[in-house]
Enzyme design. Structure first.
Site, PDB file in Angstrom:
ATOM      1  N   GLN B  90       0.671  -1.135  -0.029  1.00 25.84           N
ATOM      2  CA  GLN B  90       0.033   0.139   0.049  1.00 25.84           C
ATOM      3  C   GLN B  90       0.713   1.345  -0.040  1.00 25.84           C
ATOM      4  O   GLN B  90       0.399   2.497   0.040  1.00 25.84           O
ATOM      5  CB  GLN B  90      -0.831  -0.011   1.260  1.00 25.84           C
ATOM      6  CG  GLN B  90      -2.020  -1.136   1.149  1.00 25.84           C
ATOM      7  CD  GLN B  90      -2.506  -1.493   2.517  1.00 25.84           C
ATOM      8  OE1 GLN B  90      -2.418  -0.598   3.668  1.00 25.84           O
ATOM      9  NE2 GLN B  90      -3.396  -2.493   2.538  1.00 25.84           N
ATOM     10  N   HIS B 154      -0.595  -0.400   5.634  1.00 27.41           N
ATOM     11  CA  HIS B 154      -0.868   0.855   6.707  1.00 27.41           C
ATOM     12  C   HIS B 154      -0.057   1.982   6.885  1.00 27.41           C
ATOM     13  O   HIS B 154       0.561   1.989   7.895  1.00 27.41           O
ATOM     14  CB  HIS B 154      -1.373   0.235   8.085  1.00 27.41           C
ATOM     15  CG  HIS B 154      -2.464  -0.931   7.865  1.00 27.41           C
ATOM     16  ND1 HIS B 154      -2.556  -1.821   8.969  1.00 27.41           N
ATOM     17  CD2 HIS B 154      -3.193  -1.353   6.803  1.00 27.41           C
ATOM     18  CE1 HIS B 154      -3.473  -2.590   8.638  1.00 27.41           C
ATOM     19  NE2 HIS B 154      -3.973  -2.249   7.211  1.00 27.41           N
ATOM     20  N   GLU B 248     -13.651   3.614  10.874  1.00 27.16           N
ATOM     21  CA  GLU B 248     -14.293   4.675  11.985  1.00 27.16           C
ATOM     22  C   GLU B 248     -13.981   6.124  11.357  1.00 27.16           C
ATOM     23  O   GLU B 248     -13.216   6.458  10.518  1.00 27.16           O
ATOM     24  CB  GLU B 248     -13.456   4.445  13.169  1.00 27.16           C
ATOM     25  CG  GLU B 248     -13.416   3.303  14.245  1.00 27.16           C
ATOM     26  CD  GLU B 248     -12.544   3.276  15.190  1.00 27.16           C
ATOM     27  OE1 GLU B 248     -11.783   4.272  15.570  1.00 27.16           O
ATOM     28  OE2 GLU B 248     -12.497   2.273  16.069  1.00 27.16           O
ATOM     29  N   TYR B 269      -9.577  -9.991   9.294  1.00 26.03           N
ATOM     30  CA  TYR B 269      -9.963 -10.660   7.932  1.00 26.03           C
ATOM     31  C   TYR B 269     -10.505 -12.177   7.792  1.00 26.03           C
ATOM     32  O   TYR B 269     -11.504 -12.303   7.012  1.00 26.03           O
ATOM     33  CB  TYR B 269      -8.917 -10.440   6.839  1.00 26.03           C
ATOM     34  CG  TYR B 269      -8.543  -8.924   6.791  1.00 26.03           C
ATOM     35  CD1 TYR B 269      -9.722  -8.202   6.232  1.00 26.03           C
ATOM     36  CD2 TYR B 269      -7.037  -8.649   6.751  1.00 26.03           C
ATOM     37  CE1 TYR B 269      -9.401  -6.720   5.939  1.00 26.03           C
ATOM     38  CE2 TYR B 269      -6.858  -7.071   6.487  1.00 26.03           C
ATOM     39  CZ  TYR B 269      -8.042  -6.360   6.240  1.00 26.03           C
ATOM     40  OH  TYR B 269      -7.734  -5.035   5.952  1.00 26.03           O
TER      41      TYR B 269
END
Lengths: 133, 374
Positions: B90, B154, B248, B269
């Site tokens: 990512q 992340h 969130e 997951y």
């Protein structure tokens, strides 16, 4: 179970394929860690994918029939329409930034998991040979 | 036998974990009528992570693969002088933001994954630079997290300024949820606050605490990819990816712990439970949570008069469901969620432009503009 496993190991040791086999097992193990890190978000814990969104890897005709193309997708990303198990996918997988040995490991893992079987182990050398174009 | 027992326990506990998830208080619904059209602005982009509108017209866009693109009057120009970007998983070139006084000082801020410093791998960094023609100049690295890790997850990376000129940015937990988010002496799983020139504000909450990363402003975050200033209160609103469920929205407060991974509305997951707690003393509750996850990226408040029905609403991009969510907020809660811009693709970013129009960056497509029907 332990006895079966032990006799299986003994049997395998008797065969010349032993070293290849351990190498494959080790590669698959490393590959499973890479899978959990890089692939699981889209392709899901059991390689089932998300229909129409992210193609499945489990029993995927695309993966089984397109070994080089799959390595290429892992190395350089994949864009454009593909058909997997009769379903159209038109997404975009970005290049993952994996090294060549990591691509080999994750390929060995996904081609030998969830009902997939691949007799010929994928090596770092094979991955190295796959060019972008 | 043992193995079979274990298997049953595993299956059983995963069933329990799934059953325990509490769905969002408000469900997303399709819009009853579509009152806008969509116009292409920039085409042929892969992962347009960040975008800003330049006061002189045109835009700057980041591609995750490591390019900054200048776009004006239909022409794309690749900006030179971009630092080396660690493109893995990512990670890559992430967000882009202009200094609030860009017009006078020319500072551009951007986040990226960088392999600089100790150890194999990379960590999120933030840099500022100025544009000199089609090249970056005066590059200054303001902060880089560490230690480097080869984990692919992340990186966080969103940037925002508040009304006092403080610079906020996010770094996700870097795939190390057990060590990073709850430990203020470690990078990752944090919202950071700096002065615009990179200095650490003396009133940051953990300044002077032994071993603490003094740039940290709040902690206990998983992977925040949304950061925006509230148009009225000036507070910094954040959203973050949860695991499976449990994305969130949080209103960032100085020194507060937002709970990851001790409390979460999500599960692993694979469906197994990661925590049995959704609340704990000393840990903040989210303003809103999503179960199931929408995979939020980018957000903006609608403040322009161009969309009278949407004014004051929060728009959030969904990577997973390929739409934008319009969240209507009354008092201190979300009262309505409506799906807009359905099926165009994974929405990586959404912003209101200086012309008052809403722009969305869509993976594999480009940037589109939402035009209300007259």
């Amino acid at each position: 179970m332990k006895i079966i496993l032990a006799s299986y190991i003994v049997l395998m040791m008797g065969m010349s394929g032993f070293s290849q086999n351990t190498k494959l097992e080790e590669s698959k193990k490393r590959g499973s860690e890479i899978y959990a890190d890089f692939c699981i978000n889209c392709h899901m814990p059991n390689g089932e994918g998300v229909k129409g969104e992210f193609p499945p890897l489990a029993k995927s005709d695309f993966l089984i029939k397109n070994r080089t193309k799959s390595i290429k997708a892992l190395k350089y990303g994949l864009k454009g329409e593909i058909i997997v198990n009769g379903v159209k996918y038109n997404g975009f997988m970005a290049p993952l930034g994996l090294s060549e040995d990591e691509v080999a490991d994750v390929m060995n893992y996904i081609t030998n998991s969830w009902g997939n079987k691949n007799k010929k182990m994928i090596t770092e050398q094979e991955v190295a040979k796959v060019a972008k174009k | 036998m043992n193995r079979i027992n274990l298997l049953f326990i595993a299956i059983f506990s995963s069933l329990i974990a799934c059953a325990q998830q509490i769905e969002s208080s408000v469900k997303a619904k399709d819009a009853t009528s579509v009152t806008y059209t969509v116009e292409d602005v920039v085409t042929e982009l892969n992962i347009p992570w960040g975008m800003v509108f330049l006061p002189e017209g045109g835009m700057l866009i980041t591609e995750k693969s490591g390019e900054i693109i200048h776009f004006k009057d239909g022409v794309k120009t690749e900006i030179q002088g971009v630092p080396e970007v660690y493109v893995r998983g990512q990670g890559g070139l992430l967000d882009l933001e202009l200094h609030p006084d860009y017009k006078n000082n020319g500072w551009i801020y951007f986040t990226f994954a960088s392999s600089k410093g100790k150890g194999d791998g990379g960590f999120t960094a933030i840099m500022r630079a100025k544009l000199d023609g089609a090249s970056l100049a005066q590059n200054e690295l303001l902060y880089k997290g560490g230690p480097n890790t080869k984990k692919g997850q992340h990186f966080g990376g969103r940037i925002e300024f508040d009304n006092d000129g403080y610079l906020y940015f996010s770094i996700g937990d870097r795939g190390n949820r057990d060590e990073n988010p709850q430990d203020i002496t470690r990078d990752g799983g944090k919202i950071y606050r700096l002065h615009a020139d990179g200095r650490i504000p003396v009133d940051n909450p953990f300044v002077g605490k032994t071993g603490a990363k003094s740039a940290v402003y709040s902690y206990g975050h998983r992977n925040p990819q949304g950061l925006v200033k509230h148009y009225k209160t000036g507070e910094i609103w954040e959203h973050e990816h949860g695991p499976k469920g449990g994305d969130e929205i949080n209103i960032i407060q100085k020194g507060k712990n937002f709970g990851w991974p001790v409390i979460s509305y999500g599960v692993n997951y694979d469906g197994t439970s990661l925590t049995d707690k959704t609340s704990n003393s000393g840990m903040e509750q989210p303003f809103f949570y999503w179960v199931p996850s929408i995979a939020p990226s980018g957000m903006t408040f609608v403040t322009s008069d161009i969309y009278p029905d949407w004014k004051g609403n929060l728009l959030v991009g969904s990577l997973k469901f390929k739409y934008i969510e319009r969240l209507v907020i009354e008092g201190n809660k979300v009262v309505k969620r409506e799906i807009i811009l359905k099926d165009l693709g994974r929405v990586r970013n959404v912003r209101q432009g200086p012309d008052g129009y809403i722009y969305a960056a869509i993976e594999g497509e480009g940037i589109v503009k939402i035009i209300p029907n007259k």
